[in-house]
Scaffold this motif. Structure first.
Motif, short mmCIF file in Angstrom:
data_model
loop_
_atom_site.label_atom_id
_atom_site.label_comp_id
_atom_site.label_asym_id
_atom_site.label_seq_id
_atom_site.Cartn_x
_atom_site.Cartn_y
_atom_site.Cartn_z
N THR A 43 0.65 -0.88 -0.05
CA THR A 43 0.21 0.11 0.15
C THR A 43 0.88 1.24 0.08
OG1 THR A 43 -0.21 0.07 2.52
CG2 THR A 43 -1.72 -1.18 1.17
N ILE A 44 2.18 1.20 0.18
CA ILE A 44 3.04 2.24 0.36
C ILE A 44 3.68 2.58 -0.86
CG2 ILE A 44 5.01 3.60 1.43
CD1 ILE A 44 4.31 1.73 3.99
N GLU A 45 3.30 3.62 -1.65
CA GLU A 45 3.86 3.83 -3.00
C GLU A 45 5.13 4.87 -3.16
OE1 GLU A 45 3.53 2.64 -6.16
OE2 GLU A 45 2.62 1.04 -5.04
N GLN A 46 5.61 5.32 -1.79
CA GLN A 46 6.88 6.20 -1.81
C GLN A 46 7.81 5.25 -1.71
OE1 GLN A 46 6.71 9.50 -2.70
NE2 GLN A 46 4.60 9.01 -3.26
N PRO A 47 9.02 5.63 -2.19
CA PRO A 47 10.41 4.87 -1.80
C PRO A 47 10.64 5.20 -0.35
CG PRO A 47 10.71 6.70 -3.27
CD PRO A 47 9.51 6.61 -3.44
N VAL A 48 11.24 4.27 0.26
CA VAL A 48 11.70 4.34 1.52
C VAL A 48 13.26 4.06 1.70
CG1 VAL A 48 9.64 3.68 2.58
CG2 VAL A 48 11.37 1.78 2.08
N GLY A 49 13.96 4.03 0.58
CA GLY A 49 15.36 3.92 0.63
C GLY A 49 15.78 2.36 1.05
N ASP A 50 16.34 2.38 2.20
CA ASP A 50 16.86 1.12 2.32
C ASP A 50 16.05 0.01 2.59
OD1 ASP A 50 19.05 -0.64 2.84
OD2 ASP A 50 19.17 -0.27 4.85
N THR A 51 16.10 -1.24 2.07
CA THR A 51 15.22 -2.44 2.30
C THR A 51 15.99 -3.57 2.45
OG1 THR A 51 14.92 -2.99 0.06
CG2 THR A 51 13.30 -1.34 0.90
N ALA A 52 15.63 -4.65 2.98
CA ALA A 52 16.56 -5.79 2.85
C ALA A 52 16.82 -6.47 1.69
CB ALA A 52 15.42 -7.01 3.74
N ARG A 53 15.80 -6.23 0.56
CA ARG A 53 16.24 -6.59 -0.71
C ARG A 53 17.14 -5.61 -1.37
NH1 ARG A 53 12.20 -4.96 -3.28
NH2 ARG A 53 11.10 -4.10 -1.27
N GLY A 54 17.13 -4.28 -1.01
CA GLY A 54 18.23 -3.48 -1.66
C GLY A 54 19.51 -3.71 -0.83
N GLN A 55 19.62 -4.15 0.55
CA GLN A 55 20.87 -4.63 1.00
C GLN A 55 21.37 -5.66 0.28
OE1 GLN A 55 19.89 -5.29 5.20
NE2 GLN A 55 19.22 -2.95 5.38
N VAL A 56 20.63 -6.68 -0.07
CA VAL A 56 21.22 -7.97 -0.78
C VAL A 56 21.88 -7.37 -1.97
CG1 VAL A 56 20.52 -9.92 -2.15
CG2 VAL A 56 19.52 -9.48 -0.08
N ILE A 57 21.16 -6.53 -2.86
CA ILE A 57 21.53 -5.92 -4.16
C ILE A 57 22.88 -5.22 -3.90
CG2 ILE A 57 21.29 -4.23 -6.01
CD1 ILE A 57 19.80 -6.91 -6.19
N ARG A 58 23.27 -4.30 -2.96
CA ARG A 58 24.32 -3.33 -2.54
C ARG A 58 25.31 -4.41 -2.38
NH1 ARG A 58 20.01 0.32 -1.09
NH2 ARG A 58 20.44 2.23 -1.86
N LYS A 59 25.03 -5.47 -1.48
CA LYS A 59 26.13 -6.42 -0.83
C LYS A 59 26.89 -6.96 -2.22
CE LYS A 59 25.09 -10.59 0.10
NZ LYS A 59 24.57 -11.95 0.91
N TYR A 60 26.08 -7.22 -3.12
CA TYR A 60 26.90 -7.74 -4.26
C TYR A 60 27.50 -6.86 -5.38
CZ TYR A 60 25.12 -12.54 -2.91
OH TYR A 60 25.03 -13.73 -2.29
#
Length: 491
Positions: free
Chosen positions: A468-485
């Motif tokens: 239901t939230i359409e505004q980006p929040v920045g850091d997410t668990a999925r984003g942390q995986v992408i950044r890690k690699y």
């Protein structure tokens, strides 16, 4: 100016005519009224002056058992001559192959075996219906289902066959002599609507990505009615990419030019269905000539991705068009006549075939298990988390899904680039799914681009798991995986 046929040809259940002088393909299986069994739910009809045929009344959907050993590892066209009333009224009301083995991925396997939406017929005379399927090498047995009658129609069938689409010539030895890379060199994302320099800077400097798969997708009609209209659309996409390429040079981002749409029909998730006429294929050839002229010698270009997800279940072995393997080679040779150096990227399926040219990169897309990654999209059911022991969904199962591509890579010594993979943001366990898949790509040395960077919010790793939230929040668990690699790009 070449005009495309106005009729929708991108359907597996449409009547297709035999081209003059066509060569009869090899028959792998056929129904014969004299010595074949009659499946339950069908009636054998003999009428004076007509060939024997089978009659089916809906909702019956009789099926022939098909030995998977006849088909596995092949591309096949299923054909039948059909007539009746109230034909093809619902999705799946068609002559179709259905897998009769386990385990299989419902999403990917159904892409391969189910037809496109049928063309409804209130009443029809005898028409030839055809659709094609690529059968994976691990396949088991099948059912050939006579389902055109749907819930309350009547369908009659004759001349039901499974035909083999001939494989291309085997590749010449030694096409790729360079050793396979052991570690990915490029890790990135899909994009296509970025315009501001800041988006490129954030992607490179804050995320750490060094590759963008740039979609030629936006704008244009649902189906291009003329070659010139398609070329005009393509020239607009060329101009858009040229506007942002300076940012890619500045931030050391490589670019895959992804021809994401062909002139014909696309389905709701941008698979190209309507590529399978000679006219439309020629339009794609002409556009690639212009793309190659525009970008040859540009050091930012990682490769030319010929066609996004060319779903050839509507290809017909008797048509005047080329199957995907032969068409991809034709495109590659046309590009090579203009640009001898830029790598060419070819979409693969679960039974890939090599192209007889050097400097080819093969590109699978991984969304398995599709029920999981696409849950909650366009009315699809929510199916729960990953991993899921009850369904067998875990990292080792993902590895099984990747195994045909891995064996193809090792057999032919060819590079692999995973052009797309992704999970809808509200799927429980999405971060683990991303980590498991990326770890496999890293193990095999495959470059990759996740789907997608600053495109639709449903695939965004900058948006929360809350639908239901359409505004980006920045850091997410999925984003942390992408950044890690992505951090490995700086090594």
């Amino acid at each position: 100016m070449k005009h495309f046929a106005a009729t929708w040809l991108g359907l597996a259940c449409f009547a297709l005519s035999f081209p003059a002088g066509s060569v009869e393909p090899r028959i792998l299986w056929e129904w014969n009224a004299e010595n074949s069994s009659i499946p339950a739910g069908a009636e054998l009809i003999r009428q004076p002056g007509e060939k024997p045929f089978l009659r089916v009344r809906g909702p019956e959907a009789p099926a022939f058992p098909i030995d998977g050993a006849l088909l596995k590892g092949k591309m096949v066209t299923v054909e039948g001559v059909v007539r009746g009333e109230k034909l093809g009224q619902e999705f799946g009301d068609c002559l179709k192959l259905v897998p009769n083995y386990r385990p299989f991925d419902k999403y990917r396997e159904n892409w391969g075996y189910r037809p496109g939406p049928p063309v409804p017929r209130e009443k029809s005379g005898w028409e030839r219906h055809a659709g094609s399927w690529r059968i994976p090498p691990y396949a088991g047995d099948f059912k050939l289902v006579l389902a055109d009658a749907g819930k309350n129609g009547l369908a009659e069938y004759r001349e039901i066959r499974i035909l083999e689409v001939p494989a291309p010539e085997p590749p010449s030895p030694g096409l790729n002599r360079a050793p396979l890379q052991k570690t990915p060199q490029y890790r990135g994302a899909m994009a296509g609507a970025l315009k501001e320099e800041e988006d490129f800077r954030i992607f490179a400097e804050e995320f750490g990505g060094n590759l963008l798969r740039w979609q030629f997708l936006q704008g244009g009609p649902a189906v291009f009615q003329t070659t010139e209209r398609y070329l005009a659309w393509g020239r607009d996409r060329i101009a858009e990419l040229k506007q942002v390429l300076p940012y890619c040079h500045k931030y050391k981002i490589k670019v895959v030019i992804d021809l994401h749409r062909s002139p014909g029909e696309m389905n709701a998730i941008n698979n190209n269905l309507g590529l399978w006429t000679a006219e439309r294929q020629q339009a794609v050839v002409l556009l690639w000539r212009e793309i190659a002229e525009a970008f040859k010698g540009d050091s930012a270009i990682y490769g030319y991705d010929l066609v996004n997800e060319p779903i050839d279940k509507v290809y017909d072995v008797r048509s005047d068009a080329l199957d995907w393997d032969r068409f991809a080679e034709k495109l590659a040779r046309e590009i090579r006549a203009i640009d001898p150096d830029t790598p060419i990227i070819v979409a693969t399926s679960y039974n890939p075939r090599p192209i007889n040219l050097p400097n080819i990169i093969y590109s699978p897309h991984f969304y398995e298990p599709g029920e999981y990654t696409h849950q909650g999209i366009r009315g699809r059911a929510m199916v729960g988390p990953y991993p899921d022991p009850s369904k067998g969904w875990n990292r080792e199962w993902l590895r099984i899904m990747a195994e045909p591509i891995r064996q193809f890579q090792l057999k032919y010594n060819v590079p692999i680039y995973v052009g797309e993979f992704g999970v809808i943001r509200w799927a429980p366990g999405g971060a683990q799914w991303l980590d498991d898949w990326i770890s496999i790509f890293e193990e095999y040395g495959w470059d990759w681009s996740y789907h997608a960077y600053r495109e639709w919010s449903g695939w965004s790793v900058e948006h929360s798991d809350d639908k239901t939230i359409e505004q980006p929040v920045g850091d997410t668990a999925r984003g942390q995986v992408i950044r890690k690699y992505f951090r490995r790009n700086q090594r």
